[in-house]
Every structure is written in structure tokens, then in C-alpha cells.
Design an enzyme around this catalytic site. Structure first.
Site, short mmCIF file in Angstrom:
data_model
loop_
_atom_site.label_atom_id
_atom_site.label_comp_id
_atom_site.label_asym_id
_atom_site.label_seq_id
_atom_site.Cartn_x
_atom_site.Cartn_y
_atom_site.Cartn_z
N LYS A 1 0.86 -1.19 0.00
CA LYS A 1 0.00 0.00 0.00
C LYS A 1 0.89 1.24 0.00
O LYS A 1 1.83 1.31 0.80
CB LYS A 1 -0.89 0.00 1.25
CG LYS A 1 -1.50 1.38 1.57
CD LYS A 1 -2.55 1.31 2.64
CE LYS A 1 -2.95 2.69 3.14
NZ LYS A 1 -4.11 2.67 4.02
N LYS B 1 0.86 5.17 0.79
CA LYS B 1 0.12 6.33 1.34
C LYS B 1 0.34 7.51 0.42
O LYS B 1 1.47 7.98 0.25
CB LYS B 1 0.65 6.61 2.75
CG LYS B 1 0.18 7.91 3.38
CD LYS B 1 -1.32 8.03 3.49
CE LYS B 1 -1.92 6.94 4.34
NZ LYS B 1 -3.40 7.02 4.40
N ASN C 1 -6.09 9.58 0.76
CA ASN C 1 -6.83 10.16 1.90
C ASN C 1 -7.79 11.27 1.48
O ASN C 1 -7.82 12.35 2.09
CB ASN C 1 -5.88 10.66 2.99
CG ASN C 1 -5.46 9.54 3.94
OD1 ASN C 1 -4.27 9.27 4.08
ND2 ASN C 1 -6.41 8.87 4.57
N GLU D 1 -8.02 3.40 -2.45
CA GLU D 1 -8.55 3.70 -1.11
C GLU D 1 -8.85 5.19 -0.97
O GLU D 1 -7.97 6.03 -1.19
CB GLU D 1 -7.50 3.26 -0.08
CG GLU D 1 -7.93 3.48 1.36
CD GLU D 1 -6.92 2.89 2.35
OE1 GLU D 1 -6.23 1.90 2.02
OE2 GLU D 1 -6.82 3.43 3.47
N ASP E 1 -11.40 -0.88 11.92
CA ASP E 1 -10.32 -0.56 12.86
C ASP E 1 -10.98 -0.66 14.22
O ASP E 1 -11.90 0.11 14.52
CB ASP E 1 -9.82 0.87 12.59
CG ASP E 1 -8.65 1.24 13.47
OD1 ASP E 1 -8.66 0.83 14.66
OD2 ASP E 1 -7.74 1.94 13.00
N HIS F 1 -7.71 -1.01 8.68
CA HIS F 1 -6.97 0.25 8.67
C HIS F 1 -6.00 0.26 9.85
O HIS F 1 -6.18 -0.47 10.81
CB HIS F 1 -8.00 1.38 8.80
CG HIS F 1 -7.44 2.68 9.26
ND1 HIS F 1 -7.43 3.07 10.58
CD2 HIS F 1 -6.87 3.68 8.56
CE1 HIS F 1 -6.89 4.27 10.66
NE2 HIS F 1 -6.55 4.66 9.46
N ASN G 1 -3.03 2.84 12.23
CA ASN G 1 -2.26 4.05 12.55
C ASN G 1 -1.01 3.59 13.27
O ASN G 1 -0.90 2.42 13.62
CB ASN G 1 -3.07 4.97 13.48
CG ASN G 1 -3.90 5.96 12.71
OD1 ASN G 1 -3.42 6.58 11.77
ND2 ASN G 1 -5.15 6.12 13.09
O1 GKR Z 1 -0.30 7.51 9.69
O2 GKR Z 1 -0.08 9.16 8.31
C1 GKR Z 1 -0.69 8.17 8.70
C2 GKR Z 1 -1.89 7.68 7.94
O3 GKR Z 1 -2.24 8.60 6.96
C3 GKR Z 1 -3.05 7.43 8.88
O4 GKR Z 1 -3.25 8.51 9.74
C4 GKR Z 1 -4.35 7.15 8.17
O5 GKR Z 1 -5.40 7.18 9.10
O6 GKR Z 1 -3.46 4.95 7.69
C5 GKR Z 1 -4.46 5.82 7.57
C6 GKR Z 1 -5.35 5.61 6.39
O7 GKR Z 1 -5.37 4.54 5.85
O8 GKR Z 1 -6.10 6.52 6.01
MG MG Z 2 -6.91 5.10 4.46
#
Ligand code: GKR
Ligand code: MG
Length: 440
Positions: free
Chosen positions: A208, A210, A241, A264, A311, A338, A340
Site C-alpha cells: 500500500k 500512502k 486520503n 482507497e 479498525d 486500517h 495508525n
Molecule cells: O499515519 O499518516 C498516517 C496515515 O495517513 C493514517 O493517519 C491514516 O489514518 O493509515 C491511515 C489511512 O489509511 O487513512
Molecule cells: Mg486510508
């Protein structure tokens, strides 16, 4: 004697102590749609102790407001029987009121009170119950459907740096993944290098990325670079996001069709997700638009996603997550998880849940490789071929390392952070940077 006590018997165990310990764990400078991770990620560790000295533990995202609410829940919880989770839930609900789905709004992450508090208390109670009846938590969720739970490599754009006291500095003696974790990852090539190092260390078999950090063109190029490097047998996902517009999501979603296993949260809100979903063949996943039971009817009416990323910290515990799994099964949604920044108590709970849920089609998310600290005895949990075995032993199967807990609590007191605020951290590096709910 209260009515609850007379209904549920006087002979069961009673919770006599409730400890709440905020901790700060080293976290590297990871980038995301909300800004930049601080050098420490906050977690709160909860320990409940029964009158016969059985201890149950849990871990939730750290936030001083939630810690205060946990503190306020003490008088409700002390004296309760940990088996009576319905009573505990009813007491908490009556005191705090139902969380509103709308409270999450455009905020980058979930800060709703009741789900966090009930998750913290429920997981600790299940740990106690498991210890009393000598069974693992997975058996309290209906029993195991698998012995090992698959996780996915979770890649981040990041600045160079190890986090913690080193912040943007690095430890030159680090080797392997510990060295790779410090490296900067801002280009497609650096993202591929990060993926290779993480998969080599943990054996992950899906990836995955981000997103929501750079222009979508750059992030989609990184997806294609990953595909080129790993080939079609390694499923890839990207999570911007919710920072993309519907048009951007459709444009790049079409470009990535056949290359990503799911997209996502490309866009914000159930309506926008439904519009993107209609235009693409690629499944959509969410941990942002359908985030509570209250959201499910509209999700179903609109068709806003294919996969819900549960989660247990945000859905009100492990049993509620099993309910969600059933709802997903009935209404044709897949379920995954999900994550964190977190430590081993949360990972153990995620693994028990992951071992019990019926419809586990996708490898789960975990930030665990990014953390180096731990608060469980015996060190960090290990991954084999990207999976984590259900911990041995009753309850969660992990025990609190009290020395580590004390040290990480000292970190909390010293670092001065009381809640996650990635925007402020980003402004230290790029003055004037602000979070935008939709950016591209
Ligand atoms: O840890 O920066 C992070 C992630 O962006 C997290 O805060 C998100 O909540 O992992 C997350 C997501 O899948 O949206
Ligand atoms: Mg997410």
C-alpha cells in the site's frame, strides 16, 4: 447493591483498578495528506485489574481529550464484572452519549470519544476473560478461521530521518530495515527502494502506498514503478486520503485500472466515492467515508465503496468489528483493516480479530514496521511471509513490559505533545503549509 450487581451476580470477578498511561513512541518523519508525523506518535495504554489480580491490557491512539474521558469513565468501570460487556457498554453510552458520525467531518482522523473508550475497555476485558477461562481472545470472537493473519507493506513518502531524539537525523550504525526506515523517500525510485527493504524484512506480499502528499501524477508514477519492480503477482493499493477531486480520481483511477487491487479513499464523502465507483472497474476501499454503523445504510443506498477498512479502535472494539464483518458479508462488502502508528498490544488485538473474521480477502494494513519501540515483554512481534501468527497463550497472549511502559511514559512527559497534529509539524518544515480537505 446496585441493580446491575443484583442482575449479574455477586460472584463474578470485579474490576478493582483502572490504569491509564499515555506514552510517546519514536516515529519517523512520514508524510501524509494531513502533513507530517511528529518525532513521536502518541498511544495510550489501559490496564484493568480484577479483585483476584488478573490484568487485562489494551492500547488506543493517544489524545489528551480521550485520556480525560477515560479518566472520567473510571467510577463507572471500577466494581464492574469484566464479563458483563453489555452493561459496561450501556453505562459508557449513558454517560458519554452516542458518537455522531458527523463529528468526524473533514478532520484527518477519528477522534470520537465513545468508540475509543469502549475499544480500550472492551479489549482489556476480553484479555481478562481469556486469562480466566484460559482461552485466546480469538476464541471469544467465535474461534479462529486462520492461524496466521496476512499484512501488507505500508509505504510512506518521507523525509530523511529516524524520528524520536534523532528527528531528521539518522543513526549511521543502523543496518537492514532499520537503516532503510531512515532514508528519504520522495521519488518513485526511493519508494521502490523502501518497498524492497520492507518486503525483504517482513515478507509482505502486497503493497500500500500512502498518497495525498504530492501531485497525483507523481504518486501514480510511483505506483507504476512499484508494478514494474514487483510484477503483477504483488497487489498494490494507493490511498490519497480523500484529497482528489472526482475528476482526478476517475482520470488516474482509469489509468491504474488492472494495476491496483483497490483504490482507497480517492475522494471525500460517500456521494463522491459513489460517483467514482460508478466510473471505475477497480474496487474502492474506505476508512474515511463509511466509518460507523450509522453510515452503513447510506453506504449501501449510494454504493460508496466495495471494501470497508475496519479498525477496532474506531468501530468500538473487537466484538463490534465482528458485527461489522457480518454486515459486510450480508451487504456484499469486503472487509479489511486500517491502521495508525501502533505497538504490539494493538497488533495482537488486530491479529486475534483478523484470525476470526470470515471475509478476509485482503491483507491488512499495519504501521508496525515504522515503530521501533515496544511495550510487550519478549520484544516485538514477528512477521513471517508478511503474516503474524495468533499469539500463544490466554487472552491477547502478550504481557506488559512495565519498564518499557515507564520509559515511554517519560518520553510522553518530555516531548510535550498531547495530541496528533501533523499540520503543525509540517509547518515547522514548510511555513504556511495548511491542510486542505480537497487538494487536487
Ligand atoms: O499515519 O499518516 C498516517 C496515515 O495517513 C493514517 O493517519 C491514516 O489514518 O493509515 C491511515 C489511512 O489509511 O487513512
Ligand atoms: Mg486510508
Amino acid at each position: 447493591m446496585t441493580l446491575t450487581q443484583s442482575l449479574h451476580g455477586l460472584n463474578g470477578p470485579k474490576i478493582k483498578a483502572f490504569h491509564i498511561t499515555p506514552i510517546a513512541v519514536v516515529d519517523p518523519p512520514l508524510l501524509n495528506a494531513a502533513g507530517l508525523h511528529a518525532p513521536y506518535a502518541l498511544r495510550t495504554v489501559v490496564e484493568l485489574v480484577t479483585d483476584d489480580n488478573i490484568s487485562g491490557i489494551s492500547e488506543i491512539p493517544g489524545n489528551i481529550a480521550i485520556d480525560r474521558s477515560l479518566e472520567a469513565s473510571k467510577p463507572l468501570i471500577i466494581g464492574q464484572d469484566p464479563f458483563q460487556l453489555n452493561t459496561i457498554r450501556d453505562l459508557l453510552l449513558a454517560h458519554f452519549g452516542q458518537d455522531k458520525a458527523s463529528e468526524r467531518g473533514d478532520t484527518p482522523w477519528d477522534q470520537r470519544t465513545l468508540v475509543h473508550i469502549f475499544s480500550a475497555i472492551e479489549v482489556a476485558c476480553l484479555d481478562i476473560i481469556g486469562k480466566i477461562i484460559n482461552r485466546p481472545v480469538v476464541d471469544l470472537l467465535g474461534g479462529r478461521r486462520r492461524d496466521r493473519v496476512p499484512f501488507s507493506a505500508y509505504l510512506f513518502y518521507k523525509f530523511e530521518g529516524a524520528g524520536g531524539p534523532l528527528a531528521f537525523g539518522t543513526d549511521p550504525t543502523a543496518t537492514g530495515w532499520a537503516a532503510a526506515r531512515q532514508a528519504s523517500a520522495l521519488t518513485p525510485d526511493e519508494i521502490v527502494a523502501q518497498a524492497k527493504a520492507m518486503c525483504a524484512e517482513f515478507g509482505f506480499q502486497s503493497i500500500k502506498l500512502k498518497g495525498g502528499v504530492f501531485d497525483p501524477r507523481q504518486e501514480v508514477d510511483a505506483v507504476f514503478a512499484l508494478r514494474e519492480a514487483f510484477g503483477p503477482s504483488v497487489p498494490i493499493r494507493i490511498d490519497p486520503n480523500a484529497l482528489w477531486t472526482v475528476e482526478t480520481a476517475i482520470q488516474y483511477g482509469k489509468e491504474m485500472e488492472g494495476v491496483i487491487e483497490y483504490l482507497e479513499d480517492p475522494v471525500r464523502g460517500q456521494e463522491n466515492m459513489a460517483a467514482v465507483r460508478k466510473a471505475l472497474k477497480t474496487p474502492l476501499a474506505t476508512n474515511m467515508c463509511t466509518t460507523s454503523f450509522e453510515d452503513i445504510p447510506r453506504s449501501y443506498l449510494l454504493g460508496s465503496e466495495d471494501i470497508i477498512l475496519s479498525d477496532h479502535h474506531f468501530w468500538g472494539g473487537l466484538q463490534a468489528s465482528m458485527t461489522l464483518a457480518d454486515i459486510c458479508r450480508i451487504f456484499g462488502r469486503d472487509l479489511s483493516m486500517h491502521s495508525n502508528s501502533h505497538l504490539g498490544i494493538s497488533l495482537a488485538a488486530m491479529v486475534h480479530l483478523g484470525a476470526a473474521i470470515p471475509n478476509l480477502t485482503y491483507a491488512l494494513d499495519t504501521h508496525y514496521p515504522w515503530q521501533s519501540d515496544e511495550i510487550i515483554t519478549g520484544g516485538r512481534l514477528t512477521f513471517e511471509d508478511g503474516g503474524v501468527a495468533v499469539p500463544e497463550g490466554p487472552g491477547l497472549g502478550v504481557e506488559l513490559d512495565r519498564e518499557a511502559l515507564a520509559r515511554l511514559h517519560e518520553n510522553y512527559l518530555a516531548c510535550g505533545l498531547t495530541k496528533r497534529d501533523d499540520e503543525t509539524e509540517m509547518q515547522k518544515v514548510q511555513p504556511g503549509w495548511t491542510f486542505k480537505a480537497t487538494r487536487w
